[in-house]
Enzyme design. Sequence first.
Site, short mmCIF file in Angstrom:
data_model
loop_
_atom_site.label_atom_id
_atom_site.label_comp_id
_atom_site.label_asym_id
_atom_site.label_seq_id
_atom_site.Cartn_x
_atom_site.Cartn_y
_atom_site.Cartn_z
N HIS A 35 -1.68 4.49 4.89
CA HIS A 35 -0.60 5.39 5.29
C HIS A 35 -1.17 6.64 5.99
O HIS A 35 -0.62 7.09 7.00
CB HIS A 35 0.24 5.81 4.08
CG HIS A 35 1.36 4.88 3.79
ND1 HIS A 35 1.17 3.68 3.14
CD2 HIS A 35 2.68 4.96 4.06
CE1 HIS A 35 2.33 3.06 3.01
NE2 HIS A 35 3.26 3.81 3.58
N LYS A 100 6.22 0.25 -7.23
CA LYS A 100 6.67 0.30 -8.61
C LYS A 100 6.83 1.77 -9.00
O LYS A 100 6.11 2.63 -8.52
CB LYS A 100 5.72 -0.43 -9.56
CG LYS A 100 4.39 0.23 -9.77
CD LYS A 100 3.54 -0.53 -10.77
CE LYS A 100 2.19 0.17 -10.90
NZ LYS A 100 1.27 -0.54 -11.75
#
Length: 173
Positions: A35, A100
């Site tokens: 990222h 998650k």
Amino acid sequence: MKINLLDLVLNPKILKAGQRILLSGTVYTARDAAHKRIIDMLDSGSAVPFNLKNAAIYYCGPSPAKPGAVIGACGPTTSSRIDIFTPRILKEGVKFLIGKGSRSESVVNSIKENSAVCLVATGGVAALLSKTVKKADLIAFEDLGPEAIYKLEVEDMPLIVAIDTDGGNVFKL
């Protein structure tokens, strides 16, 4: 509910927080380091390794495949680790996030603003999730090892809608 990513792109609003789905389609793996590189590329005007528009990003660093396997274990990473990058990624057109755990309020707001969806996979079942991967190709940042970006073709990946386009949030129910 079985759903194909191509159908979701046309109408992500059909998904509601708490809904269980079996997702099929193309997803890209990217964790923290990937990222950061994508954001740096965007900031410098460089081309990124895949089309971000309507993309699905899975916060995952798969382990190497054993002989005869498509991929090794590929469980989700904690989503909040990516929160610092998420609003920009969503602004660039990413529509589906898979990880998650809960997200920050700024990410929830960005999901609503960009009509995106946050999905969660169950942690601890990385071997099971790997069985949903039908094809895996390394596409960028090989030097990052497991944090490189992979293009995955998944079939019936079991997920839960964590945050929907309206901001419905399973972590706030």
